[in-house]
Design a protein around this motif. Structure first.
Motif, short mmCIF file in Angstrom:
data_model
loop_
_atom_site.label_atom_id
_atom_site.label_comp_id
_atom_site.label_asym_id
_atom_site.label_seq_id
_atom_site.Cartn_x
_atom_site.Cartn_y
_atom_site.Cartn_z
N GLY A 174 0.81 -1.21 0.00
CA GLY A 174 0.00 0.00 0.00
C GLY A 174 0.85 1.26 0.00
O GLY A 174 0.56 2.23 -0.71
N ILE A 175 1.93 1.25 0.80
CA ILE A 175 2.84 2.40 0.84
C ILE A 175 3.56 2.57 -0.49
O ILE A 175 3.76 3.68 -0.99
N ALA A 176 3.96 1.46 -1.08
CA ALA A 176 4.63 1.51 -2.39
C ALA A 176 3.70 2.10 -3.46
O ALA A 176 4.14 2.86 -4.33
N ALA A 177 2.43 1.75 -3.39
CA ALA A 177 1.46 2.28 -4.34
C ALA A 177 1.28 3.78 -4.13
O ALA A 177 1.14 4.55 -5.09
N TYR A 178 1.29 4.21 -2.89
CA TYR A 178 1.19 5.64 -2.57
C TYR A 178 2.37 6.39 -3.19
O TYR A 178 2.21 7.47 -3.75
N LYS A 179 3.54 5.79 -3.05
CA LYS A 179 4.76 6.36 -3.62
C LYS A 179 4.70 6.39 -5.15
O LYS A 179 5.11 7.37 -5.78
N GLN A 180 4.16 5.33 -5.74
CA GLN A 180 4.07 5.27 -7.20
C GLN A 180 3.23 6.42 -7.75
O GLN A 180 3.61 7.06 -8.73
N VAL A 181 2.12 6.71 -7.10
CA VAL A 181 1.27 7.82 -7.52
C VAL A 181 2.00 9.15 -7.35
O VAL A 181 1.95 10.02 -8.22
N TYR A 182 2.70 9.28 -6.24
CA TYR A 182 3.42 10.53 -5.94
C TYR A 182 4.48 10.82 -7.02
O TYR A 182 4.64 11.97 -7.44
N ASP A 183 5.15 9.77 -7.46
CA ASP A 183 6.25 9.95 -8.43
C ASP A 183 5.77 10.25 -9.84
O ASP A 183 6.56 10.68 -10.69
N LEU A 184 4.49 10.03 -10.12
CA LEU A 184 3.98 10.22 -11.47
C LEU A 184 3.76 11.69 -11.82
O LEU A 184 3.50 12.02 -12.98
N ASP A 185 3.79 12.57 -10.81
CA ASP A 185 3.50 13.99 -11.02
C ASP A 185 2.10 14.20 -11.59
O ASP A 185 1.88 15.05 -12.47
N VAL A 186 1.16 13.42 -11.09
CA VAL A 186 -0.23 13.58 -11.52
C VAL A 186 -1.06 14.25 -10.42
O VAL A 186 -2.28 14.41 -10.56
N THR A 187 -0.40 14.65 -9.31
CA THR A 187 -1.11 15.26 -8.19
C THR A 187 -0.61 16.68 -7.95
O THR A 187 0.56 16.99 -8.23
N PRO A 188 -1.45 17.55 -7.41
CA PRO A 188 -0.99 18.91 -7.04
C PRO A 188 -0.24 18.84 -5.72
O PRO A 188 -0.80 19.06 -4.65
N LYS A 189 1.03 18.52 -5.79
CA LYS A 189 1.83 18.27 -4.59
C LYS A 189 1.82 19.47 -3.64
O LYS A 189 2.00 20.61 -4.06
N GLY A 190 1.63 19.17 -2.37
CA GLY A 190 1.62 20.21 -1.36
C GLY A 190 0.26 20.85 -1.13
O GLY A 190 0.06 21.56 -0.14
N ALA A 191 -0.70 20.60 -2.03
CA ALA A 191 -2.03 21.19 -1.87
C ALA A 191 -2.76 20.53 -0.71
O ALA A 191 -2.74 19.30 -0.56
N ASP A 192 -3.42 21.34 0.11
CA ASP A 192 -4.21 20.76 1.20
C ASP A 192 -5.57 20.34 0.65
O ASP A 192 -5.92 20.60 -0.50
N ALA A 193 -6.35 19.68 1.49
CA ALA A 193 -7.62 19.12 1.04
C ALA A 193 -8.57 20.21 0.56
O ALA A 193 -9.27 20.05 -0.44
N ALA A 194 -8.62 21.32 1.30
CA ALA A 194 -9.53 22.40 0.91
C ALA A 194 -9.20 22.91 -0.49
O ALA A 194 -10.09 23.20 -1.30
N THR A 195 -7.90 22.96 -0.80
CA THR A 195 -7.47 23.45 -2.11
C THR A 195 -7.80 22.47 -3.21
O THR A 195 -8.39 22.83 -4.23
N PHE A 196 -7.42 21.19 -3.04
CA PHE A 196 -7.64 20.28 -4.16
C PHE A 196 -9.13 19.91 -4.32
O PHE A 196 -9.58 19.58 -5.43
N ARG A 197 -9.91 20.00 -3.24
CA ARG A 197 -11.35 19.80 -3.41
C ARG A 197 -11.97 20.96 -4.18
O ARG A 197 -12.88 20.76 -4.99
N ARG A 198 -11.49 22.16 -3.92
CA ARG A 198 -11.96 23.31 -4.69
C ARG A 198 -11.55 23.16 -6.15
O ARG A 198 -12.34 23.45 -7.07
#
Length: 413
Positions: free
Chosen positions: A225-249
């Motif tokens: 599960g942790i490795a999968a979390y890391k895999q997603v992080y490394d893909l640069d498909v997420t707004p890194k550093g954004a808090d929940a309020a920001t990415f939900r908006r």
């Protein structure tokens, strides 16, 4: 002038009559046993609907009246523990599960066995509200997790059904200011970060401990599960550093394609982005297990109104009261017993079926057998996950260290 005089002369009689009626009503109200009920949702956007629900109880009673107390979520737990620890506080308290177990351990809430006639009718998650065989709470609010997605941002509008498809969909949706997925990955939002990590770990079959309570932080399933979390992080498909309020908006603005979140967030997103083609599906992991939010209603051990508090709980469990409570939530949460939805409700909120189908595989975002120690274990785990994400530390090595640290620092010798 005579007419004017007559009107003025009647005034004192009307005042006297009004005072008499007012005094009678006050005396009647004074005869009622007033109890207090504290819950953070009373201070939220759902507050008016929930307070109207409490009013239904008050209108049905001759001898009891419940007064709602609204306390914001951020200060709720500290306020309750301070008041109840000082032998005070409200008669009824809605805790989140995270604080429920410490409250039980501190003897701040009382056992309430014997007030539910048909326990078999309760949702499966009810089992988490019993400690050492005694019931200390009843589910007041349940929010399950699932995959929320913007169909217009996914290739061919196709929702991923497994993790490989999820990765492909997230990559394909990313670009031109749009992100394929969003989750939390910083200690600044450790509570939400933990929730998101739990969903990945549970979805890959991991658990933080086994049935005997032994920690399993470095089990193959947890590491996966942790490795999968890391895999997603490394893909640069997420707004890194954004808090929940920001990415939900951002999601409501059509800038995020997918997120795994609870039913309360889904209801909120439908309000903020009503024209977006937002749908819900099971999370795209190897197993169906996911975390969930469970908030029980409890009775303060210091209450001087035990019977009145229990009378409210018994009323709450009536089928019509359960339906009215779930209606008050507006599709954002479920209640203690399953409620049948009308065709109209499902047409308006089709995601209800998906979220409700997860009820049998929902797992608390706590370390089973070490619920009170969860905050300490959580911090140890998340600090290691941050190292995995930011320094390329091997997930197995990171979780081996987490296991060692938790056993050495947290568990009794």
């Amino acid at each position: 002038m005579n007419a004017c005089f007559r009107r003025l002369s009647v005034g004192p009689l009307l005042v006297a009559a009004t005072l008499t009626i007012s005094s009678t009503m006050h005396a009647f109200a004074a005869e009622k046993e007033v109890i207090t009920f504290a819950a953070s949702p009373f201070s939220s956007a759902r507050g008016p609907q929930l307070q109207d629900w409490v009013k239904k109880f008050n209108d049905s009673q001759e001898n009891i009246e419940v007064t709602p107390i609204a306390i914001p979520f951020a200060s709720f737990a500290n306020t309750m523990f301070t008041q109840m620890g000082g032998k005070g506080g409200p008669d009824l308290v809605r805790f989140d599960l995270y604080d429920f177990y410490p409250a039980v351990a501190a003897n701040l809430i009382m056992p309430i066995d014997g007030i539910i006639e048909d326990e078999a009718s309760l949702r499966p998650v009810d089992k988490y509200l019993k400690v050492d065989g005694k019931r200390y709470g009843i589910a007041f609010e349940i929010s399950n997790y699932a995959l929320i997605y913007n169909k217009a941002l996914l290739k061919d509008g196709k929702v991923p059904t497994n993790f490989a498809e999820f990765i492909a969909s997230a990559k394909a949706a990313s670009g031109d200011g749009v992100y394929g997925f969003a989750y939390r990955a910083t200690m600044a939002e450790s509570g939400g970060f933990w929730q998101d990590v739990c969903n990945f770990v549970y979805g890959f079959g991991g658990r933080w401990s086994d049935d005997s309570g032994k920690l399993t932080l470095n089990s193959p399933e947890v590491v996966a599960g942790i490795a999968a979390y890391k895999q997603v992080y490394d893909l640069d498909v997420t707004p890194k550093g954004a808090d929940a309020a920001t990415f939900r908006r951002m999601f409501s603005q059509g800038k995020v394609a997918m997120e795994i979140d609870n039913s309360a967030v889904m209801a909120s997103l439908m309000v903020k982005g009503p024209d977006l083609p937002i749908e819900v599906a099971r999370s795209p992991f190897p197993t169906d297990a996911q975390g969930f939010v469970l908030s029980p209603i409890t009775v303060n051990a210091n209450t001087k109104h035990k019977e009145a508090a229990l009378a409210f709980l018994k009323w709450m469990m009536l089928p019509e009261s359960q339906r009215a409570l779930e209606t008050a939530y507006g599709g954002s949460s479920f209640v203690a017993t399953p409620v049948a939805y009308t065709e109209e409700e499902l047409a308006k909120r089709p995601w209800l079926k998906v979220y409700d189908s997860d009820k049998a595989v929902s797992i608390p975002q706590l370390v089973s057998g070490h619920e009170i120690k969860t905050p300490e274990i959580q911090r140890i785990v998340l600090e290691q996950v941050v190292k995995v994400l930011q320094t390329d530390l091997d997930p197995q090595a990171a979780m081996d260290e987490a296991q060692k640290m938790a056993e050495g620092r947290v568990l009794p010798k």
